[in-house]
Scaffold this active site. Structure first.
Site, PDB file in Angstrom:
ATOM      1  N   ASP A 138      18.388  -7.365   6.510  1.00  0.00           N
ATOM      2  CA  ASP A 138      19.208  -5.977   6.527  1.00  0.00           C
ATOM      3  C   ASP A 138      19.942  -5.691   5.679  1.00  0.00           C
ATOM      4  OD1 ASP A 138      17.683  -5.207   8.805  1.00  0.00           O
ATOM      5  OD2 ASP A 138      19.530  -5.504   9.959  1.00  0.00           O
ATOM      6  N   LYS A 186      16.763  -4.975   1.306  1.00  0.00           N
ATOM      7  CA  LYS A 186      15.635  -6.278   0.541  1.00  0.00           C
ATOM      8  C   LYS A 186      14.235  -4.942   0.316  1.00  0.00           C
ATOM      9  CE  LYS A 186      14.880  -8.719   3.629  1.00  0.00           C
ATOM     10  NZ  LYS A 186      16.297  -8.489   4.441  1.00  0.00           N
ATOM     11  N   GLY A 197      12.333  -5.810   9.278  1.00  0.00           N
ATOM     12  CA  GLY A 197      12.528  -3.608   9.976  1.00  0.00           C
ATOM     13  C   GLY A 197      13.083  -3.399   8.035  1.00  0.00           C
ATOM     14  N   HIS A 198      11.860  -2.872   7.180  1.00  0.00           N
ATOM     15  CA  HIS A 198      12.472  -2.555   6.055  1.00  0.00           C
ATOM     16  C   HIS A 198      12.460  -0.964   5.599  1.00  0.00           C
ATOM     17  CE1 HIS A 198      11.342  -6.356   4.485  1.00  0.00           C
ATOM     18  NE2 HIS A 198      12.097  -6.586   5.219  1.00  0.00           N
ATOM     19  N   GLN A 223      14.525 -11.033   6.658  1.00  0.00           N
ATOM     20  CA  GLN A 223      15.420 -11.869   7.164  1.00  0.00           C
ATOM     21  C   GLN A 223      16.119 -11.807   6.267  1.00  0.00           C
ATOM     22  OE1 GLN A 223      12.148 -12.967   8.351  1.00  0.00           O
ATOM     23  NE2 GLN A 223      12.514 -11.328   9.345  1.00  0.00           N
TER      24      GLN A 223
HETATM   25  P1  GDP Z   1      16.012  -4.712   4.304  1.00  0.00           P
HETATM   26  O1  GDP Z   1      15.769  -5.242   5.876  1.00  0.00           O
HETATM   27  O2  GDP Z   1      16.550  -5.990   3.632  1.00  0.00           O
HETATM   28  O3  GDP Z   1      15.086  -4.163   3.926  1.00  0.00           O
HETATM   29  O4  GDP Z   1      17.007  -3.889   5.007  1.00  0.00           O
HETATM   30  P2  GDP Z   1      17.324  -2.012   6.278  1.00  0.00           P
HETATM   31  O5  GDP Z   1      16.678  -1.921   5.720  1.00  0.00           O
HETATM   32  O6  GDP Z   1      17.031  -2.712   7.134  1.00  0.00           O
HETATM   33  O7  GDP Z   1      18.901  -1.607   5.922  1.00  0.00           O
HETATM   34  C1  GDP Z   1      18.799  -0.967   4.610  1.00  0.00           C
HETATM   35  C2  GDP Z   1      19.516  -0.135   5.015  1.00  0.00           C
HETATM   36  O8  GDP Z   1      20.516   0.607   4.330  1.00  0.00           O
HETATM   37  C3  GDP Z   1      18.718   0.513   5.476  1.00  0.00           C
HETATM   38  O9  GDP Z   1      18.675   2.200   5.763  1.00  0.00           O
HETATM   39  C4  GDP Z   1      18.528   1.084   3.247  1.00  0.00           C
HETATM   40  O10 GDP Z   1      17.833   2.538   2.837  1.00  0.00           O
HETATM   41  C5  GDP Z   1      20.092   1.229   3.078  1.00  0.00           C
HETATM   42  N1  GDP Z   1      20.026   0.998   1.784  1.00  0.00           N
HETATM   43  C6  GDP Z   1      19.807   0.219   1.354  1.00  0.00           C
HETATM   44  N2  GDP Z   1      20.520   0.305  -0.332  1.00  0.00           N
HETATM   45  C7  GDP Z   1      21.516   0.934  -0.042  1.00  0.00           C
HETATM   46  C8  GDP Z   1      22.539   1.909  -0.835  1.00  0.00           C
HETATM   47  O11 GDP Z   1      22.988   1.035  -1.632  1.00  0.00           O
HETATM   48  N3  GDP Z   1      23.619   2.455  -0.175  1.00  0.00           N
HETATM   49  C9  GDP Z   1      23.597   2.732   1.092  1.00  0.00           C
HETATM   50  N4  GDP Z   1      24.397   3.804   1.065  1.00  0.00           N
HETATM   51  N5  GDP Z   1      22.011   2.629   1.751  1.00  0.00           N
HETATM   52  C10 GDP Z   1      21.231   1.948   1.042  1.00  0.00           C
HETATM   53  P1  IMO Z   2      15.023  -8.163   8.263  1.00  0.00           P
HETATM   54  O1  IMO Z   2      14.283  -8.868   7.453  1.00  0.00           O
HETATM   55  C1  IMO Z   2      18.273  -8.333  10.899  1.00  0.00           C
HETATM   56  C2  IMO Z   2      17.683 -11.629  14.426  1.00  0.00           C
HETATM   57  C3  IMO Z   2      17.429 -10.504  15.187  1.00  0.00           C
HETATM   58  C4  IMO Z   2      17.208 -12.649  15.926  1.00  0.00           C
HETATM   59  C5  IMO Z   2      17.197 -13.409  15.025  1.00  0.00           C
HETATM   60  C6  IMO Z   2      15.656 -13.823  16.280  1.00  0.00           C
HETATM   61  O2  IMO Z   2      15.096  -6.317   8.019  1.00  0.00           O
HETATM   62  O3  IMO Z   2      16.094  -8.121   7.237  1.00  0.00           O
HETATM   63  P2  IMO Z   2      12.977 -13.249  16.003  1.00  0.00           P
HETATM   64  O4  IMO Z   2      12.580 -11.402  16.914  1.00  0.00           O
HETATM   65  O5  IMO Z   2      13.100 -13.185  14.988  1.00  0.00           O
HETATM   66  O6  IMO Z   2      12.973 -14.508  16.988  1.00  0.00           O
HETATM   67  O7  IMO Z   2      15.091 -13.021  16.328  1.00  0.00           O
HETATM   68  O8  IMO Z   2      17.039 -13.414  14.003  1.00  0.00           O
HETATM   69  N1  IMO Z   2      16.866 -10.978  13.248  1.00  0.00           N
HETATM   70  C7  IMO Z   2      16.410 -10.727  12.276  1.00  0.00           C
HETATM   71  N2  IMO Z   2      18.242  -9.398  11.770  1.00  0.00           N
HETATM   72  N3  IMO Z   2      17.044  -8.406   9.684  1.00  0.00           N
HETATM   73  C8  IMO Z   2      15.669  -8.923   9.945  1.00  0.00           C
HETATM   74  O9  IMO Z   2      14.490  -8.797   9.227  1.00  0.00           O
HETATM   75  C9  IMO Z   2      15.768  -9.956  11.326  1.00  0.00           C
HETATM   76  N4  IMO Z   2      14.314 -10.448  11.610  1.00  0.00           N
HETATM   77  C10 IMO Z   2      15.097 -10.834  12.925  1.00  0.00           C
HETATM   78  O10 IMO Z   2      18.135  -9.132  15.512  1.00  0.00           O
HETATM   79  O11 IMO Z   2      19.188 -12.102  15.793  1.00  0.00           O
HETATM   80 MG    MG Z   3      15.492  -5.096   7.740  1.00  0.00          MG
END
Ligand code: GDP
Ligand code: IMO
Ligand code: MG
Length: 429
Positions: free
Chosen positions: A13, A16, A40-41, A224
């Site tokens: 999270d 990416k 989850g992106h 991840q």
């Molecule tokens: P990922 O799993 O690495 O793709 O990240 P996620 O999408 O799960 O979580 C990142 C969250 O932060 C998302 O809701 C993005 O829209 C948000 N986000 C990404 N970059 C920024 C930033 O520079 N500032 C803020 N405030 N939010 C951001």
């Molecule tokens: P992105 O791509 C954050 C975590 C779960 C749990 C552990 C094992 O959005 O960064 P699993 O279902 O993979 O067996 O769970 O890994 N986890 C993540 N945490 N971002 C993710 O993906 C994750 N994918 C798995 O919360 O702790």
């Molecule tokens: Mg994510």
């Protein structure tokens, strides 16, 4: 040739998806190589939000999007995700989306076992998985019971494989649940999904070779983060795949010599969802504030993310092992209202100063972080696109991180929108 691997350096999270979407504008193809729909992106484009779990983030720009052999695919979920993104106006077709026929599939029984196992564990023994069957599907792959898309070519043998998987798991399910699961309905459901999805399947290793031969720019999208890596992360509180950059090669069938540069995506603070050690966690008002401003709720499960300060020792190991040659610092704007900002620069474990991330779980759990405190900037940085426009203290924060980890910061993200970035070094060059 200028391929790029993008990986998370923390516990996922890091943002990416946003960065892959940004850099996909210069890429010809985007490739997922591990994980599954546990990812989850979130992408925000002109105030419109796109949530992707299994589809590569390049699909939103209609770039050639490839799911490599290292990804575990839930066919039921994939069909749903394609439907949802299509309803948002994104066209998914066999010219812009390709799945490796070598991918192993996640069956309904894997999801069932994932939840059952978690429910049997007590309190902090629970991993806190996403409950999507990722672990059990990878287990079946490793134990050589798994089913790949290419197995659907021979339905008789496929049925036998289904029976063997269900028989294997039913021993355990029967013991705890007093009932067995039948393979029959699942077999029919998955077969229908396969028939709908088969138009996307191909030899992606060959497609990647052809792209590389033509000097196309390929972006490998890690899911991840480094500390969820099966070998290098905070085992057993990890996911079931290798999240390190080198897996971009194994998980896609792309020759490693084609992986030129690796960008490590790093949140300006740290978050974790699920259980496991988190040395710099602020389980207090500071963490609450970070979570509230950063909107730290999981994209997949909606769970509240644990929050804390940036950890330099974690970053250093991720940089070393993944061969990261540039960082992307995201969510800098979330720190805008903090008077003081802390960076963890070393650990104390059993009264000893430690400079490297320890491997052993109990050591990881005994870490006392040692912090350097920097003055906050208490000014708005959201949406800033030039480094010189950042408040001086924000500039100092970024420079200090770069010095401590001895790595360039190539991009700073100052908001969730596609264009809220400071580009310091072009990623593809
Ligand atoms: P990922 O799993 O690495 O793709 O990240 P996620 O999408 O799960 O979580 C990142 C969250 O932060 C998302 O809701 C993005 O829209 C948000 N986000 C990404 N970059 C920024 C930033 O520079 N500032 C803020 N405030 N939010 C951001
Ligand atoms: P992105 O791509 C954050 C975590 C779960 C749990 C552990 C094992 O959005 O960064 P699993 O279902 O993979 O067996 O769970 O890994 N986890 C993540 N945490 N971002 C993710 O993906 C994750 N994918 C798995 O919360 O702790
Ligand atoms: Mg994510």
């Amino acid at each position: 040739m200028s391929n790029l691997v993008i990986v998370g350096t923390q516990w996922g999270d890091e943002g990416k998806g946003k960065i892959v979407d940004l850099l996909a504008s210069s890429a010809d193809a985007v490739v997922r190589f591990q994980g599954g729909h546990n990812a989850g992106h979130t992408l925000v484009i002109n105030s419109k939000t796109f949530k992707l779990s299994l589809l590569p983030s390049g699909i939103v720009r209609q770039k050639l999007s490839i799911i490599g052999n290292g990804v575990v695919v839930d066919p039921i979920h994939l069909e749903k995700e394609i439907r949802e993104i299509t309803n948002q106006g994104i066209n998914v077709n066999s010219s812009n989306f390709v799945i490796s026929s070598d991918c192993f599939i996640i069956l309904p029984i894997h999801k069932y076992i994932d939840s059952l196992r978690e429910n049997q564990k007590k309190g902090s023994k629970k991993i806190g998985t996403t409950g999507r069957g990722i672990g059990p599907a990878y287990e079946d792959k490793v134990s050589r019971r798994g089913i790949r898309f290419s197995d659907f070519k021979n339905l008789e043998e496929l049925k036998e494989k289904f029976i063997s998987i269900y028989n294997h798991h039913n021993v355990w399910i029967e013991k705890f649940e007093g009932k067995e699961l039948s393979y029959r309905d699942d077999f029919e459901t998955i077969l229908k999904c396969y028939q709908n999805l088969s138009k996307y399947m191909d030899k992606t290793w060959l497609l990647l070779k052809q792209l590389n031969d033509k000097n196309r720019k390929i972006l490998f999208e890690g899911a991840q983060g480094f500390y969820l890596d099966l070998d290098h992360g905070t085992y057993p509180y990890v996911t079931s795949s290798n999240t390190v950059a080198s897996n971009a090669s194994t998980g896609s069938g792309s020759n490693p010599k084609y992986l030129k540069k690796t960008l490590g995506i790093t949140k300006a603070y740290t978050t974790r969802v699920g259980n496991g050690p988190f040395p710099t966690e602020e389980d207090n008002d500071v963490g609450e504030k970070l979570g509230k401003i950063g909107n730290e709720f999981g994209t997949v499960t909606g769970r509240k993310r644990r929050c804390g300060w940036l950890d330099i020792l974690m970053l250093k190991k991720a940089i070393t092992v993944s061969g990261i040659n540039g960082l992307v610092l995201t969510k800098l704007d979330v720190l805008d209202s903090f008077k003081d900002i802390k960076i963890c620069t070393s650990y104390k474990i059993n009264n000893q100063i430690v400079q490297d991330y320890p491997s052993n779980l109990s050591s990881q759990q005994s870490i006392v972080p040692i912090y350097e405190t920097l003055q906050g900037w208490e000014e708005k940085t959201k949406g800033i696109t030039k480094f010189e426009k950042l408040p001086l203290n924000a500039q100092n924060y970024v420079k200090r991180i770069s010095t401590l980890v001895d790595c360039d910061i190539d991009i700073i993200s100052t908001g969730p929108e596609r264009d809220e970035n400071i580009i310091l070094n072009e990623a593809f060059n």
